[in-house]
Structures are given as C-alpha cells and as structure tokens.
Design a protein around this motif. Structure first.
Motif, PDB file in Angstrom:
ATOM      1  N   ASN A 197       0.976  -1.211  -0.078  1.00  0.00           N
ATOM      2  CA  ASN A 197      -0.004   0.072   0.031  1.00  0.00           C
ATOM      3  C   ASN A 197       0.888   1.234  -0.023  1.00  0.00           C
ATOM      4  O   ASN A 197       0.470   2.305  -0.865  1.00  0.00           O
ATOM      5  CB  ASN A 197      -0.933  -0.105   1.304  1.00  0.00           C
ATOM      6  CG  ASN A 197      -1.970   1.050   1.447  1.00  0.00           C
ATOM      7  OD1 ASN A 197      -1.392   2.099   1.388  1.00  0.00           O
ATOM      8  ND2 ASN A 197      -3.150   0.476   0.925  1.00  0.00           N
ATOM      9  N   GLY A 212      -2.307  11.462  -4.223  1.00  0.00           N
ATOM     10  CA  GLY A 212      -3.251  10.724  -4.786  1.00  0.00           C
ATOM     11  C   GLY A 212      -4.128  10.329  -3.724  1.00  0.00           C
ATOM     12  O   GLY A 212      -5.141   9.585  -4.077  1.00  0.00           O
TER      13      GLY A 212
ATOM     14  N   MET B   1      -5.176  12.657 -12.572  1.00  0.00           N
ATOM     15  CA  MET B   1      -5.253  11.080 -11.833  1.00  0.00           C
ATOM     16  C   MET B   1      -6.378  11.212 -10.875  1.00  0.00           C
ATOM     17  O   MET B   1      -6.601  12.011 -10.102  1.00  0.00           O
ATOM     18  CB  MET B   1      -3.849  11.087 -10.933  1.00  0.00           C
ATOM     19  CG  MET B   1      -3.907   9.844 -10.034  1.00  0.00           C
ATOM     20  SD  MET B   1      -2.168   9.611  -9.578  1.00  0.00           S
ATOM     21  CE  MET B   1      -2.585   8.938  -7.970  1.00  0.00           C
ATOM     22  N   VAL B   2      -7.117  10.099 -11.093  1.00  0.00           N
ATOM     23  CA  VAL B   2      -8.358   9.949 -10.104  1.00  0.00           C
ATOM     24  C   VAL B   2      -7.606   9.829  -8.542  1.00  0.00           C
ATOM     25  O   VAL B   2      -6.646   8.927  -8.508  1.00  0.00           O
ATOM     26  CB  VAL B   2      -9.081   8.564 -10.401  1.00  0.00           C
ATOM     27  CG1 VAL B   2     -10.290   8.461  -9.463  1.00  0.00           C
ATOM     28  CG2 VAL B   2      -9.335   8.570 -11.873  1.00  0.00           C
ATOM     29  N   ARG B   3      -8.286  10.306  -7.937  1.00  0.00           N
ATOM     30  CA  ARG B   3      -7.621  10.221  -6.243  1.00  0.00           C
ATOM     31  C   ARG B   3      -7.957   9.157  -5.656  1.00  0.00           C
ATOM     32  O   ARG B   3      -9.273   8.875  -5.735  1.00  0.00           O
ATOM     33  CB  ARG B   3      -8.040  11.406  -5.619  1.00  0.00           C
ATOM     34  CG  ARG B   3      -7.542  12.913  -6.162  1.00  0.00           C
ATOM     35  CD  ARG B   3      -7.934  14.065  -5.435  1.00  0.00           C
ATOM     36  NE  ARG B   3      -7.212  13.997  -4.033  1.00  0.00           N
ATOM     37  CZ  ARG B   3      -5.959  14.823  -4.091  1.00  0.00           C
ATOM     38  NH1 ARG B   3      -5.351  15.267  -5.309  1.00  0.00           N
ATOM     39  NH2 ARG B   3      -5.547  14.779  -2.609  1.00  0.00           N
ATOM     40  N   LYS B   4      -7.322   8.408  -5.174  1.00  0.00           N
ATOM     41  CA  LYS B   4      -7.769   6.990  -4.802  1.00  0.00           C
ATOM     42  C   LYS B   4      -7.331   7.009  -3.363  1.00  0.00           C
ATOM     43  O   LYS B   4      -6.274   7.444  -2.913  1.00  0.00           O
ATOM     44  CB  LYS B   4      -7.077   5.907  -5.610  1.00  0.00           C
ATOM     45  CG  LYS B   4      -7.862   5.959  -6.899  1.00  0.00           C
ATOM     46  CD  LYS B   4      -6.936   5.169  -7.869  1.00  0.00           C
ATOM     47  CE  LYS B   4      -7.379   5.253  -9.485  1.00  0.00           C
ATOM     48  NZ  LYS B   4      -6.616   6.700  -9.961  1.00  0.00           N
ATOM     49  N   ILE B   9      -6.712   0.884  -2.247  1.00  0.00           N
ATOM     50  CA  ILE B   9      -5.468   0.416  -2.818  1.00  0.00           C
ATOM     51  C   ILE B   9      -5.346  -1.192  -1.875  1.00  0.00           C
ATOM     52  O   ILE B   9      -4.807  -2.019  -2.272  1.00  0.00           O
ATOM     53  CB  ILE B   9      -4.106   1.087  -2.360  1.00  0.00           C
ATOM     54  CG1 ILE B   9      -4.460   2.592  -3.375  1.00  0.00           C
ATOM     55  CG2 ILE B   9      -2.979   0.720  -2.745  1.00  0.00           C
ATOM     56  CD1 ILE B   9      -4.577   2.345  -4.953  1.00  0.00           C
ATOM     57  N   PHE B  53     -10.202   2.014 -11.901  1.00  0.00           N
ATOM     58  CA  PHE B  53      -8.792   1.669 -12.711  1.00  0.00           C
ATOM     59  C   PHE B  53      -9.019   1.128 -13.952  1.00  0.00           C
ATOM     60  O   PHE B  53      -8.214   0.881 -14.972  1.00  0.00           O
ATOM     61  CB  PHE B  53      -7.778   0.755 -11.761  1.00  0.00           C
ATOM     62  CG  PHE B  53      -7.394   1.208 -10.798  1.00  0.00           C
ATOM     63  CD1 PHE B  53      -6.519   2.062 -10.471  1.00  0.00           C
ATOM     64  CD2 PHE B  53      -8.153   0.936  -9.380  1.00  0.00           C
ATOM     65  CE1 PHE B  53      -5.916   2.410  -9.451  1.00  0.00           C
ATOM     66  CE2 PHE B  53      -7.733   1.463  -8.306  1.00  0.00           C
ATOM     67  CZ  PHE B  53      -6.703   2.170  -8.113  1.00  0.00           C
TER      68      PHE B  53
END
Lengths: 215, 215
Positions: A197, A212, B1-4, B9, B53
């Motif tokens: 992670n 992110g 970028m997609v915030r993840k 994760i 994703f």
C-alpha cells in the motif's frame, strides 16, 4: 451495553499511550485539544469518544490524567495481566516471543505452539509446545486470545481448532482472509499489504508529484 | 489522476493475493462474486474498485485471471523489484530482515541501519550499517521507502532524517503518532494497539456474550 466499534477502541488505546507520555513529562491535567493533537484527531472527537464511556472533563481544568488513565485501563482490560498464546514459532513468531513491548503493555505470551518438533523447548523463558498440546493448555489455563503466525495454508485449519477450543479472539498475521466459526473476533495484521500500500503511494507521488490520497 | 484512497489500494492488494491463490488452484477466469467472497467484500465493491482503474469484466465470462493480475501488479508497482531500507535492527527489525514473505511479494530490504555498533555486519545476507551511512546510501541507491522499527523516542527524529534524505514513504512500527514534513506518506503498524483492541472485544464478549461490535 453501548455498541462500540473497533475504531473507537483503537483511539482509546492511542489516548492511553499519549496520556502515559504526558504523565512521564510531568503533566497532571490535560485539555482535550492537547490530547487530540498528540493523537492526530480533533478535540471534539476526543470528547465524543470519552463521553461514550461516561468520561467527562472539566471545562476549566480539563481531564485529570491519573483518573483518566485508570478509567481507560479498566475499559481496555489493562488492570489485569492478559494471557495469550502464540501459534507458529517461525521467523515472525520468534520475533513476537522476543517482542518486549507486549509485556510492557500488560499482555503476556504464556506459551507458543508449533507443529515442528525442532522448534519445541523454551525460548526467552516461553515454552514452545507441540500443537497437539494446545487444546489441553487452552482449557486448563482458560486462555481466550491467540496470536496466529503460521503460513497461509495452515491459518484457516488452525483458526478452526482455536475456535473449537473456546478461543474468542485471534490476531492473525497470515496474509489471508479467515472465517471464524461462532463467536470469535479475528483482527488482521498484514505486513505485506501495508508495505504494498505504501509503495503504491510512493510510486504515485514519483509519477505525479501528488500523493493521490483522496482520503 | 483519479484520487484514490488507502482502502481501495488495500483491497487491490487483497484481490491480487486471492487471484494468485485461485490461479494456483487452476482457475483461468473468475467472476466478481467469487473474488468478493474470497476477500470478504461485496461483488459490487469488486466491480466498483476495478472500474476506478478502467478494469472491466465480461458479463458472461467474468475476468481473465492472468490479464487481471498483470494489471493489478502494474498498478501496485509489483512489476519491478521494490527496494526498501529498514531502520532499527532490534528484535522486531531482525525479524523483518528474516521475514521471507516480503521478497515473495517483490519487496527487498536492501540494507538495515542501526545506531548500535554491536548490530553492524551482515545478517541473513542483508548489511546492517551505521546510522550515519544512511543519508549517503539513500542518495546513491535512490531509495524512496523505509521501514521504521526503532524505539518510540527515536522514531520522530529518525523520520525527520529520512524525509530530509528524500524518503517518500515510511512504514512505522513504533507505537507513536508521527508527523512527516513535506511529501512523505507514513503508514502505521501498531502491534500493541491491535492486540489491545482484540482483548477489549474478547473481554466484552466474556462479560455480555456479545462482541459489542457495532461496526
């Protein structure tokens, strides 16, 4: 009983740890905002968590640290020594046997169990016993909590044996999802997953200059 | 970028682990509900996570395991060896050096650092070096990730040194809240807290016959 979730209890542990540090620095009283800052939550969160357990501070004086610690220790079961067993005396299990911080925290690993005869014997004053002795030991000693540090493939069958012996709580280090029969709480510590992670976010930052982290 | 966020994760890691196991059982394709069951989430959660994703299954055939694993490994940075350093070669640090599961997972501890000269030298083929060599090592080897297994009181100063050396991610085992300067992600593994948390619920069950888990 008010139903309380894992996160609240985790925060109580963190408050307790921070209070011990404040006390060692000579503090006698503390305001919720100091405690909040040390733990990384908001002060309204601190007051909300405490009020769940009927703990209330004094607006002018804050909380009395010794009384607060006594109450938190009582809630967390720290007023009596907690005896746990360890299953699996491989690399990780051996490290946990040696890990002094558990004892400091009122938790004692009273015995370890392993299937491998080469591992049996005393290690750091803790007996490592055959797996077949486990059931009798748990019954005789009234053990309720176990740490599981066995390989993936062994984890579920061992968990089944533990629950059938009356174990009510398991801290599992095997990187696998386990299903407990009956009334047994299983908490997971997955070191690989934590590291993976972290590496994801490190790589994401390298690529974009941004964590992110939308959380 | 997609915030993840971290939880997404973490679930990707768990999907990957489960997929590896399905593959070792001879599976070639898998439906989201099988994967969901193995990981302990809902199948809509699986589909939602994957779609973040750009991963989409086939309604009739499900997901092709090898392609899915390749994509997950790519996202999680598992396609290249991840080199990390360890700071602190005490009991826990030594166990982490020996812990084979990290390497299986594409993560290699390339060096450990400790302030105690008695700990210096090679251990399980990993060099344990003086703390003063750390900065040069990180710079020369381009290390971005560190595991912190030092005593409480040393944790924050060491973290400060690590971030000033350009470390971007730290997995911290010290049972203390740390504050990272600049762009550095700190993930925590707090073994005492996990055990304390578990014991709370075990004791609560003993008293009330209920886990009290409202979560």
């Amino acid at each position: 009983m008010v139903r309380k979730n894992r996160k609240v209890i985790s925060r109580l542990s963190r408050y307790k740890n921070a209070l011990n540090r404040f006390q060692s620095l000579g503090f006698v009283k503390i305001f919720s905002d100091y405690l909040a800052e040390a733990v990384g939550v908001t002060s309204s969160q601190v007051r909300k968590d405490f009020s769940l357990f009927g703990i209330h501070g004094n607006k002018r004086g804050g909380y009395q640290i010794d009384a607060l610690l006594e109450r938190l220790n009582e809630i967390l079961g720290k007023n009596e020594l907690q005896r746990v067993i360890l299953v699996g005396a491989g690399n990780l299990g051996s490290a946990l046997i040696k890990y002094k911080n558990f004892e400091k925290d009122g938790v004692k690993i009273v015995a370890a169990f392993d299937i491998d005869p080469a591992k049996h014997g005393d290690r750091d004053s803790i007996p490592v016993l055959p797996l077949d002795d486990m059931q009798r030991f748990i019954a005789e000693q009234g053990i309720k909590t176990a740490i599981l540090a066995v390989p993936d493939v062994a984890a579920q069958p061992i968990l089944d044996r533990l629950t059938s012996c009356g174990i009510k709580g398991v801290l599992n280090f095997a990187p696998i999802q386990l299903k407990a029969e009956g009334r047994c709480v299983v908490n997971h510590v997955n070191l690989e997953l934590e590291l993976e992670n972290l590496i994801y976010f490190v790589n994401a930052m390298e690529k974009t200059g941004d964590t992110g982290l939308g959380n």
